[in-house]
Scaffold this active site. Structure first.
Site, PDB file in Angstrom:
ATOM      1  CG  ASP A 170      -1.727   1.261   1.362  1.00  0.00           C
ATOM      2  OD1 ASP A 170      -1.573   2.165   0.519  1.00  0.00           O
ATOM      3  OD2 ASP A 170      -2.532   1.349   2.315  1.00  0.00           O
TER       4      ASP A 170
ATOM      5  CB  SER B  48      -3.158  13.053 -14.990  1.00  0.00           C
ATOM      6  OG  SER B  48      -4.354  13.293 -15.703  1.00  0.00           O
TER       7      SER B  48
ATOM      8  CE1 TYR C  19      -6.495  10.326 -10.822  1.00  0.00           C
ATOM      9  CE2 TYR C  19      -6.619  12.047 -12.490  1.00  0.00           C
ATOM     10  CZ  TYR C  19      -6.221  10.780 -12.099  1.00  0.00           C
ATOM     11  OH  TYR C  19      -5.559   9.972 -12.983  1.00  0.00           O
TER      12      TYR C  19
END
Ligand code: NAI
Length: 246
Positions: free
Chosen positions: A56, A135, A148
């Site tokens: 994780d 992104s 995000y």
């Protein structure tokens, strides 16, 4: 040579693990161990070298355990692809504290923790490569994706800061900034019908009129990981079908 790929169990990470395994051993690290196992098994069946490990990335204890669980030969990491990610679709006026924390912890803290775990050995060798997954949304605003977008802008910013810090010490750091890529993440939180309708709405806006494939991002990461990009540092390279052009 060993390259560690976080989020390697699915989508962009899995495609990148398959591609990079053509010239390097790969560590497929994911919180979904079964998915990581499957990708590693496939690569090994093709006669190449892969290790699967559970992690994780938002937990320092888990990141530490990940390295401890790897066999000694896989702990010598020369390349790092910080790619694990999640998405929570909520507007800034409605996002929950838990939703915000999960997105920021996975992306921003995840890049920090895994980089902290791997950079010391790269710096000691005076050689290494890091690619972070940002992104298009690192540089444009998108409705309903405040956390995000914030996370991806932070990753882009961290990439530049890391490049400034480490390039002179032999560690090249860059980011890949994909546009819409056909992976489970793109459809997460939506029914198959909602997902398809949403994509139909967006497709005409993409100059190439189609979603990208994970393999098309893997090709960019392959370039950034390899010596073919030996003079590139601190950059965001955007495989996005021409969607975001400045
Ligand atoms: P995906 O959902 O197919 O794969 C993401 C993987 O990350 C999954 O296997 C998941 O188990 C793993 N993961 C999530 N949280 C984790 C954690 N805390 N620790 C370890 N592993 C964790 O998604 P996709 O699309 O391949 O995403 C990969 C990266 O690309 C993400 O950072 C995403 O934000 C980014 N990205 C994706 C785009 C797209 O359109 N699909 C566009 C731009 C960026």
């Amino acid at each position: 040579m060993t390259i560690l790929i976080t989020g390697g169990g699915s989508g962009i990470g899995a495609a990148t693990a398959r591609r990079l395994s053509q010239w390097s051993a790969v560590v497929v690290a994911d919180r979904n161990k079964a998915a990581a196992d499957e990708v590693a098994r496939e690569i090994i069946a093709d006669g190449r070298k892969a290790f699967a490990v559970e992690v994780d990335v938002s937990s320092s204890a888990s990141v530490k355990a990940m390295l401890e669980h790897l066999p000694a030969e896989a702990r010598q990491i020369q390349g790092l692809f910080n790619n694990a990610g999640i998405n929570v679709r909520q507007r800034i006026d409605e996002i929950t504290e838990d939703g915000w924390d999960a997105v920021i912890a996975t992306h921003v803290k995840g890049v920090l923790l895994v980089s902290q775990a791997v950079l010391p050995q790269m710096l000691a060798r005076g050689r290494g490569v890091v690619v972070n997954t940002a992104s298009d949304y690192a540089v444009i605003g998108v409705p309903g994706l405040a956390a995000y977008c914030a996370a991806k802008t932070a990753i882009y910013s961290m990439t530049k800061a890391m490049a400034v810090e480490f390039t002179a010490k032999g560690v090249r750091v860059n980011a890949v900034g994909p546009g819409p890529i056909d992976t489970p993440l793109l459809r997460a939180g939506r029914s198959p019908e909602e997902g398809a309708a949403r994509l139909d709405l967006h497709r005409p806006k993409i100059p190439m009129k189609r979603l990208g494939r994970p393999e098309e991002v893997a090709a960019v990461v392959d370039f950034l990981m390899s010596d073919r990009s030996s003079y590139i540092a601190g950059q965001l390279l955007q495989p996005n079908g021409g969607l975001v052009v400045w």
